[in-house]
Design an enzyme around this catalytic site. Structure first.
Site, short mmCIF file in Angstrom:
data_model
loop_
_atom_site.label_atom_id
_atom_site.label_comp_id
_atom_site.label_asym_id
_atom_site.label_seq_id
_atom_site.Cartn_x
_atom_site.Cartn_y
_atom_site.Cartn_z
N THR A 1 0.83 -1.21 0.00
CA THR A 1 0.00 0.00 0.00
C THR A 1 0.86 1.25 0.00
OG1 THR A 1 -1.80 -1.13 1.15
CG2 THR A 1 -1.77 1.26 1.29
N GLN B 1 0.17 -8.64 -6.97
CA GLN B 1 -0.29 -10.03 -7.11
C GLN B 1 0.61 -10.88 -8.00
OE1 GLN B 1 -2.31 -11.59 -5.38
NE2 GLN B 1 -3.50 -9.97 -4.41
N SER C 1 4.63 -6.36 -2.91
CA SER C 1 4.51 -6.60 -1.47
C SER C 1 5.15 -7.94 -1.14
CB SER C 1 3.03 -6.61 -1.10
OG SER C 1 2.85 -7.11 0.20
N CYS D 1 -21.64 -8.16 2.38
CA CYS D 1 -22.06 -8.50 3.73
C CYS D 1 -20.84 -8.75 4.62
CB CYS D 1 -22.90 -9.77 3.72
SG CYS D 1 -23.84 -9.99 2.23
#
Lengths: 385, 80
Positions: free
Chosen positions: A71, A182, A202, A328
């Site tokens: 990030t 990724q 990362s 959700c």
């Protein structure tokens, strides 16, 4: 009970070679590498070797900036490149990105727009999560400073046409930053292959420790530190470098690169098996993302009538670690922006991301648990058949 | 039959996904072919999930309209 980790797109277990490197480095490289005494030189030596490994592996002609996370590397690419442009008097104030980027990219681009007055163009994706190169190129303007585009989508595994975009960027004098979090250590990427000027990654996504990200920089890439305070890393990132963790990350990258072909083909086999079995065994299931030219380790599905968080909890109890991007499941209550951009079913969503240590038996067992869980949850909801 | 006509109304206001789609499916199950089912939902996921449900289940998505007091009304025709 044995555990099966199927969330490699979030974090890999630490590679044993990386863990050993961390222990060894922590014992000798505790001093500040920017100092002039012997202990500091030992740290400097390890840091330089790690940087050289990453630089060579990624083809970073203007070096590597070590950060605290993927990030942070992304924010350095987005905001740091704008900061460098402003500083050198470059008047370009427009950036381009896509609707299916990681939230770190979208968040950094929105900050550039909201707080620094840059124009922002967000290019749409197709139903399979792919970004059309022509659409990105059409969004380029004379005042475009940079394009921020992912290599592989983190939720559905679509591979984006970075090289084609990179050629157009180069012709127009814009920068291309590729979010390769990724794929670094997984697909053997280099800045040159991707057509990138800046590339973020990362360590925890290729078997290194958490707390290490990196920004690889090509000859046209320019970034300036986001925090002021010292002149480390060629004024591109302030703060004492965590040398043991960086050394361990470089070892993880070297091991990942050495094992790349076997790990990739093994994961691709498991991915295809999941894509074949899941829709055959479960009715009303959407499988997301392209079948071919996709990330080898990511399978994303949505099961109709099922709550994503309930799926994660039940599968966890059965021994399987998976991630859900269902609306959700998140605290915000907002559906996944990637699935929304694709027009895909946003609930009952599970991302299964396989790693080299997963076996075919793991996959068969997972499919059984998934079928059983979805069936039970649908019966509870009163829509089971 | 007016333009506002709906044969069945599913009130899923205040309920999170996947409840609106589950309730829609249950009502459509009992409805007659050609009936119009309206779903009221204030869950933003419904904007994507109701049309996708129609595609997956072979039903016809008719419309999405914003409700004056929040959320949306989605209309679906039962085809099979």
């Amino acid at each position: 009970m044995s555990r099966v980790h199927l969330d490699h797109a979030s974090t890999w277990p630490l590679r044993p070679e990386s863990a050993a490197a961390y222990r060894d480095a922590a014992a000798v490289a505790w001093a500040d590498p920017s100092r002039g005494y012997r202990e500091a030189r030992a740290a400097r030596d390890l840091l330089d070797r790690a940087t050289e490994t990453a630089t060579d592996t990624l083809g970073a002609t203007d070096g590597i900036v070590w950060t605290a996370s993927g990030t942070e590397a992304i924010h350095l690419a987005v905001l740091g490149s704008a900061r460098a442009a402003v500083r050198r008097g470059d008047p370009r104030r427009h950036v381009v990105t896509s609707a299916v980027e990681h939230s770190a990219v979208l968040g950094a681009c929105e900050r550039l727009h909201d707080e620094h007055g840059f124009d922002l163009t967000v290019v749409d994706a197709t139903a399979s999560g792919e970004v059309d190169a022509e659409a990105v190129i059409a969004a380029l303007r004379p005042d475009t400073l940079a394009v921020h585009l992912q290599h592989a989508n983190h939720e559905v595994g679509a591979i984006q046409p970075t090289h084609e975009v990179g050629v157009a960027c180069r012709e127009r004098g814009a920068l291309l930053h590729v979010d390769a979090c990724q794929t670094v250590g997984q697909l053997g990427v280099t800045l040159g292959q991707l057509g990138a000027d800046l590339l973020s990654a990362s360590a925890v996504k290729f078997g290194g420790p958490s707390g290490v990200g990196l920004l690889a920089i090509g000859e046209r890439g320019r970034v300036r530190a986001l925090l002021d305070g010292d002149d480390r890393q060629r004024r591109r990132r302030s703060g004492l470098e965590p040398v043991p963790a960086i050394a361990a990350s470089a070892v993880a990258l070297a091991v990942a690169t050495a094992n790349l072909d076997t790990e990739r083909s093994h994961r691709e086999l498991l991915r295809r098996r999941l894509r074949e079995l899941l829709p055959r065994r479960v009715a009303d299931l959407q499988v997301h993302g392209p079948l071919a030219d996709a990330h080898p380790g990511i399978v994303a599905v949505s099961a109709l009538y099922v709550e994503g968080e309930a799926l994660v909890t039940e599968l966890d109890a059965a021994g399987f670690a998976v991630h859900s991007g269902s609306s959700c499941a998140t605290t915000s209550g907002e559906p996944s922006h990637v699935l929304v951009a694709m027009g895909a079913l946003t609930h009952g969503h599970v991302r299964v991301s396989v790693g080299p240590s997963n076996s075919e038996d793991d996959i068969e067992a997972f499919v059984e648990a998934f079928v059983e869980t979805v069936t039970r949850l649908r019966e509870t909801a009163g829509v089971g058949r | 039959m007016t333009a506002d006509h709906a044969d069945h109304v599913v009130d899923a206001l205040g309920r999170a996904c996947p409840i609106p789609v589950i309730e829609l499916a249950k009502v459509v199950e009992t409805a007659a072919i050609g009936d119009i089912v309206e779903v009221l939902s204030d869950d933003p996921a419904s904007k994507v999930d109701v049309p996708v449900w129609c595609r997956m289940r072979g039903q016809r998505f008719l419309s999405q309209t914003e409700r004056p007091d929040g959320g949306w009304a989605f209309r679906v025709t039962k085809l099979r």
